[in-house]
Design an enzyme around this catalytic site. Sequence first.
Site, mmCIF file in Angstrom:
data_model
loop_
_atom_site.group_PDB
_atom_site.id
_atom_site.type_symbol
_atom_site.label_atom_id
_atom_site.label_comp_id
_atom_site.label_asym_id
_atom_site.label_seq_id
_atom_site.Cartn_x
_atom_site.Cartn_y
_atom_site.Cartn_z
ATOM 1 N N CYS A 91 0.802 -1.227 0.000
ATOM 2 C CA CYS A 91 0.000 0.000 0.000
ATOM 3 C C CYS A 91 0.833 1.275 0.000
ATOM 4 C CB CYS A 91 -0.933 0.024 1.201
ATOM 5 S SG CYS A 91 -2.165 -1.299 1.196
ATOM 6 N N CYS A 143 0.289 2.978 6.305
ATOM 7 C CA CYS A 143 0.578 1.644 6.818
ATOM 8 C C CYS A 143 0.743 0.709 5.626
ATOM 9 C CB CYS A 143 -0.531 1.158 7.729
ATOM 10 S SG CYS A 143 -2.172 1.098 6.976
ATOM 11 N N GLY A 173 1.166 -3.567 4.298
ATOM 12 C CA GLY A 173 1.032 -4.980 4.582
ATOM 13 C C GLY A 173 2.346 -5.630 4.962
ATOM 14 N N HIS A 214 -8.997 3.722 -1.955
ATOM 15 C CA HIS A 214 -7.569 3.414 -1.784
ATOM 16 C C HIS A 214 -7.100 2.558 -2.957
ATOM 17 C CE1 HIS A 214 -3.840 2.017 -0.222
ATOM 18 N NE2 HIS A 214 -4.277 1.111 0.651
#
Length: 405
Positions: A95, A391, A393, A361
């Site tokens: 991300c 943040c 993964g 997103h």
Amino acid sequence: MPAQAPDVWVYDSVRTPRGRGKDNGSLYTTRPVRLLAGLLDGVKARTGLAADAVDDLVIGCVTQVSDQGACIARTAALLSGFGLHLPGVTLNRFCGSGLEAINHAAAMVGSGLHDLVLAGGVESMSRVPMGSDGGALFDPDLVLDVGIVPQGISADLLATLRGITREDADRFAAESQRRAAAAMAAGAFSRSVQPVIDENGQVVLAVDELPRPDTTAEKLAKLNPSFAMMGEQFGLDALTRKVYPQVERVNHIHHAGNSSGIVDGAAVALIGHREAGERHGLKPRARIRAVATVGDEPVLMLAGPMPATERALKKAGMSIGDIDLFEVNEAFAAVPLAFMQHFNLDDSRVNVHGGAIALGHPLGATGAMLLGTALDTLEDRGLSTALITLCIGGGMGVATIIERV
């Protein structure tokens, strides 16, 4: 950076609107390579750059298969007005990929190896579903050995550890929707949003498609939590106790309404040093003060923005009070809520135009979109500094500090 390294400037930032990431979304019929190529043409037109003026194109993309395989950065360059002159490389930091691409470009420019670099991200979640690339994160052996759980359960674990309630998350989500609607009505995104045009010159999508401005906390309260059955009945909550034995029960608070939306989209920024800008008649908009990436605990997974922010601030010689605006990706409501709690921030400086809960997103593109939003907002409000963080993964975090010129 070494003392002799040049300052790194942001000269431009542009993005597509976000389209619903389903087969009934407006961007479903537009291949991701076309989303990206259109933005490259947009930057070329906005800046007047010659086809051979840019040294490289760095693009973040998470699911690099099917329509997004075969180095989408290079194929998009070939379809654009930059043509054969622009090389391309595609990277994946989950991300954080879009912001990582910009940080990578900043490192290339700051080292003196490159003069101008285009960087950003792309993700067509309607055409290339999340997780369709497989990989070790889905390997049962790794899951059991490390205790990794799906991100939704990690988000609920983060909320449980931080004392964030369902009511907190729903209120935050409703406010994200309200802020996004107000920003769109005021034209806050208009400077950077470039409509997607088809091959016949017709507008496919001109504004973000996902927001639901009629959302209220009361409506959200009626939705069932999305990850409770997965966690409780399939034994995934129990895996978290390997690292967090003090958590007797995970409080499942997240659902579709207080989590990020699935969307399609792309974004790019033009990064370079001062001499290159002057040579090409470019006006800098911001300076990149510091960048940071961190590895963090992979079961909780989503707490990376806190240490990434602390590292970026330390590199810049700044404190949290020196930052005027924050863009904290709303992967799940608990992430920005935990961030504000950790740094003792109120929400007046955080995600002032809403975030991914309302807008969506598009995995590989989001970080670049957030940087563009922060840049526009600094200029609109006459403010100085912004910090962008996501943040990631597998337990990582990324952060970038920019200062308006």
